[in-house]
Design a protein around this motif. Structure first.
Motif, PDB file in Angstrom:
ATOM      1  N   UNK A  46      12.384  -1.453  32.803  1.00  0.00           N
ATOM      2  CA  UNK A  46      11.586  -3.089  33.794  1.00  0.00           C
ATOM      3  C   UNK A  46      12.978  -2.891  34.882  1.00  0.00           C
ATOM      4  N   UNK A  47      12.410  -2.685  35.825  1.00  0.00           N
ATOM      5  CA  UNK A  47      13.647  -2.783  36.770  1.00  0.00           C
ATOM      6  C   UNK A  47      13.050  -3.380  37.976  1.00  0.00           C
ATOM      7  N   UNK A  48      13.902  -4.149  39.130  1.00  0.00           N
ATOM      8  CA  UNK A  48      13.631  -4.483  40.337  1.00  0.00           C
ATOM      9  C   UNK A  48      13.812  -3.980  41.574  1.00  0.00           C
ATOM     10  N   UNK A  49      13.042  -4.119  42.389  1.00  0.00           N
ATOM     11  CA  UNK A  49      13.442  -3.185  43.877  1.00  0.00           C
ATOM     12  C   UNK A  49      12.488  -2.046  44.368  1.00  0.00           C
ATOM     13  N   UNK A  50      12.916  -1.831  45.383  1.00  0.00           N
ATOM     14  CA  UNK A  50      11.513  -0.702  45.944  1.00  0.00           C
ATOM     15  C   UNK A  50      10.464  -0.685  46.691  1.00  0.00           C
ATOM     16  N   UNK A  51       8.806  -0.294  46.583  1.00  0.00           N
ATOM     17  CA  UNK A  51       8.238  -0.838  47.692  1.00  0.00           C
ATOM     18  C   UNK A  51       7.612  -1.946  47.338  1.00  0.00           C
ATOM     19  N   UNK A  52       6.927  -1.025  45.561  1.00  0.00           N
ATOM     20  CA  UNK A  52       6.305  -2.260  44.344  1.00  0.00           C
ATOM     21  C   UNK A  52       7.075  -3.416  43.953  1.00  0.00           C
ATOM     22  N   UNK A  53       8.682  -3.185  44.486  1.00  0.00           N
ATOM     23  CA  UNK A  53       9.353  -4.357  43.796  1.00  0.00           C
ATOM     24  C   UNK A  53       9.878  -4.740  42.502  1.00  0.00           C
ATOM     25  N   UNK A  54       8.934  -4.137  40.937  1.00  0.00           N
ATOM     26  CA  UNK A  54       8.624  -4.128  39.792  1.00  0.00           C
ATOM     27  C   UNK A  54       7.822  -2.884  39.834  1.00  0.00           C
ATOM     28  N   UNK A  55       8.762  -1.958  38.762  1.00  0.00           N
ATOM     29  CA  UNK A  55       8.743  -1.119  37.888  1.00  0.00           C
ATOM     30  C   UNK A  55       8.793  -0.520  36.647  1.00  0.00           C
ATOM     31  N   UNK A  56       7.573  -0.561  36.058  1.00  0.00           N
ATOM     32  CA  UNK A  56       8.256  -0.326  34.607  1.00  0.00           C
ATOM     33  C   UNK A  56       7.384   1.098  33.915  1.00  0.00           C
ATOM     34  N   UNK A  57       8.268   1.327  33.104  1.00  0.00           N
ATOM     35  CA  UNK A  57       8.223   2.190  32.180  1.00  0.00           C
ATOM     36  C   UNK A  57       8.481   2.449  30.552  1.00  0.00           C
ATOM     37  N   UNK A  58       6.759   3.111  30.182  1.00  0.00           N
ATOM     38  CA  UNK A  58       6.828   3.311  29.042  1.00  0.00           C
ATOM     39  C   UNK A  58       7.289   4.188  27.968  1.00  0.00           C
ATOM     40  N   UNK A  59       8.259   4.562  27.771  1.00  0.00           N
ATOM     41  CA  UNK A  59       8.230   6.241  26.760  1.00  0.00           C
ATOM     42  C   UNK A  59       7.963   5.901  25.605  1.00  0.00           C
ATOM     43  N   UNK A  60       7.135   6.075  24.965  1.00  0.00           N
ATOM     44  CA  UNK A  60       6.714   6.392  23.253  1.00  0.00           C
ATOM     45  C   UNK A  60       7.030   7.595  22.938  1.00  0.00           C
ATOM     46  N   UNK A  61       7.342   7.389  21.147  1.00  0.00           N
ATOM     47  CA  UNK A  61       7.857   8.168  20.569  1.00  0.00           C
ATOM     48  C   UNK A  61       7.872   8.193  19.227  1.00  0.00           C
ATOM     49  N   UNK A  62       8.399   9.098  18.339  1.00  0.00           N
ATOM     50  CA  UNK A  62       7.065   8.800  16.702  1.00  0.00           C
ATOM     51  C   UNK A  62       8.988   8.909  15.697  1.00  0.00           C
ATOM     52  N   UNK A  63      10.056   8.584  15.869  1.00  0.00           N
ATOM     53  CA  UNK A  63      10.728   8.777  14.872  1.00  0.00           C
ATOM     54  C   UNK A  63      11.847   8.062  14.557  1.00  0.00           C
ATOM     55  N   UNK A  64      10.955   6.224  14.051  1.00  0.00           N
ATOM     56  CA  UNK A  64      11.479   5.309  13.818  1.00  0.00           C
ATOM     57  C   UNK A  64      11.078   5.063  12.623  1.00  0.00           C
ATOM     58  N   UNK A  65      12.419   4.245  11.420  1.00  0.00           N
ATOM     59  CA  UNK A  65      12.289   3.774  10.377  1.00  0.00           C
ATOM     60  C   UNK A  65      11.217   2.253  10.390  1.00  0.00           C
ATOM     61  N   UNK A  66      10.364   2.332   9.721  1.00  0.00           N
ATOM     62  CA  UNK A  66       9.752   0.793   9.813  1.00  0.00           C
ATOM     63  C   UNK A  66      10.922   0.135   9.177  1.00  0.00           C
ATOM     64  N   UNK A  67      11.287  -1.461  10.122  1.00  0.00           N
ATOM     65  CA  UNK A  67      12.179  -2.398   9.428  1.00  0.00           C
ATOM     66  C   UNK A  67      11.122  -4.047   9.397  1.00  0.00           C
ATOM     67  N   UNK A  68      11.484  -4.633   9.083  1.00  0.00           N
ATOM     68  CA  UNK A  68      10.677  -5.810   9.069  1.00  0.00           C
ATOM     69  C   UNK A  68      10.572  -6.714  10.314  1.00  0.00           C
ATOM     70  N   UNK A  69      11.743  -6.913  11.030  1.00  0.00           N
ATOM     71  CA  UNK A  69      10.314  -7.389  12.313  1.00  0.00           C
ATOM     72  C   UNK A  69      11.257  -6.696  13.449  1.00  0.00           C
ATOM     73  N   UNK A  70      10.107  -6.039  13.781  1.00  0.00           N
ATOM     74  CA  UNK A  70      10.190  -5.003  14.899  1.00  0.00           C
ATOM     75  C   UNK A  70      10.608  -5.801  16.945  1.00  0.00           C
ATOM     76  N   UNK A  71       9.761  -7.444  17.091  1.00  0.00           N
ATOM     77  CA  UNK A  71      10.091  -7.887  18.205  1.00  0.00           C
ATOM     78  C   UNK A  71      10.430  -9.493  17.761  1.00  0.00           C
TER      79      UNK A  71
END
Length: 388
Positions: A194-219
């Motif tokens: 999540x970066x600020x700047x450019x023509x639209x001021x706010x840019x978001x990229x979400x890159x998804x993958x499948x290599x995680x180990x599940x743990x107690x608190x994800x967020x």
């Protein structure tokens, strides 16, 4: 394909998921907002895509992704899309089933931040690099996985972008790629930029993958981002367990004081009778829930972390150190110490169980893949990619 898998297994290779869920979400672009982000709202700045820790905005996006995955019914009546494919869901929140959490991954985040920075610097908006470089080549400079996907947005605030992706706001009619990425059970980790700047001021990229180990608190997150001293702050955490018999005690530890958090919603609250989405209802043997507490802060800068007690064991988020909240934290978000300097440091050792112990504010480990197998998977991936 079957002969190839048998051949690899005979060689004693680790099992790899071959999947067609390697896809792109169509670029999402909405009108930028007139409200300017001042200094106190500054996210990761242009060019700074290698920072080890997620910034506040990225953590907020991660939190919302996981909240809607565990309780999609919270989206009820919030659809603003006129797409007939969406409108046919009488109750928007029941188009999807609860899905296991996504865990933050450092290397995926580097790939996401790099892409935001590229779009800002070179004034483009696309999944491929602005110079035409391939999206998968960019991600694989940092990360490899058996399944990958990407969502990008320009002009969406961090606290709105997840809903915009789910609602396909600003996307072409009939677009479903963004919300399919958000709710895909094939993905279990995500990198966020999540970066600020450019023509639209706010840019978001979400890159998804499948290599995680599940743990107690994800967020976990607090809001507002920068409250005044004496203000009441809402602290929130997502809990995950590989069994439905879990009965955790979850605490906010604020300035070394334990405050019990209360459950607000769980994956068990979702009612299968209301489901109107695609496919049959999947039997779930896991459990996830949101826990929150409101509490007043009493210092210019306060440290906090989340403690989980389950089966007489303690687990923490973040794994080490503390998060910071307050009006005068010198723009820092993280302290390497578990407790305040006036107290002894806590024991940060974790008995890491690959299913539901430990925490995830760090770099998730990736599956080890031999080089020649990586080439095979890359070839198969290239054949299954759906462009936009």
């Amino acid at each position: 394909m079957s002969k190839l898998i048998v051949f690899l297994l005979l060689l004693g290779m680790p099992s790899i998921l071959f999947t067609d869920d390697i896809k792109l979400g169509t670029p999402l672009k909405v009108d930028f907002y007139d409200e300017y982000y001042g200094e106190e709202e500054t996210a990761t700045q242009e060019g700074d895509y290698s920072n080890v820790y997620a910034n506040y905005e990225e953590r907020y996006i991660l939190y919302n992704l996981n909240l809607y995955r565990l309780a999609p019914q919270l989206l009820k009546n919030e659809d603003t899309n006129t797409d007939p494919d969406v409108k046919k869901c009488i109750d928007w929140g029941y188009c999807f089933q609860p899905t296991k959490p996504l865990y933050w991954n450092l290397n995926l985040s580097r790939a996401a931040r790099y892409h935001d920075d590229d779009m800002i610097k070179h004034n483009c908006f696309a999944h491929n690099d602005c110079d035409g470089g391939d999206i998968w080549a960019r991600i694989q400079r940092y990360y490899s996985s058996s399944a990958m996907g990407e969502n990008i947005a320009a002009g969406s605030k961090y606290n709105e972008v997840t809903k915009n992706f789910i609602n396909e706001k600003g996307a072409a009619p009939g677009t479903v790629g963004h919300r399919e990425n958000v709710f895909s059970p094939s993905f279990n980790e995500v990198g966020l930029g999540y970066l600020l700047g450019g023509s639209y001021r706010m840019y978001t990229t979400q890159d998804f993958g499948a290599s995680a180990k599940f743990t107690a608190i994800p967020a976990a997150i607090h809001e507002p981002k920068k409250p005044n001293n004496g203000a009441t702050v809402k602290f929130k955490a997502i809990y995950y367990s590989s069994t439905q018999n879990s009965n955790p005690k979850i605490y906010l530890v604020l300035n070394n004081k334990e405050i019990e958090m209360k459950k607000t919603v769980s994956s068990l609250d979702w009612k299968s009778d209301n489901y109107v989405g695609k496919g049959s209802v999947v039997t779930r043997n896991w459990y996830s829930a949101e826990y929150t507490v409101n509490h007043k802060i009493t210092a210019e800068c306060n440290n906090y972390y989340i403690k989980v007690n389950v089966d007489n064991k303690d687990y923490y988020y973040p794994d080490n150190g503390s998060l910071l909240v307050g009006p005068n934290c010198d723009d820092k978000l993280y302290d390497s110490k578990r407790f305040s300097e006036a107290n002894n440091e806590g024991n940060n050792n974790l008995n890491n169980n690959p299913e539901d112990e430990g925490c995830s504010f760090g770099n998730s480990s990736n599956n080890y893949i031999f080089y020649f197998m990586f080439l095979v998977i890359f070839y198969l991936r290239k054949k299954t990619i759906r462009e936009k």
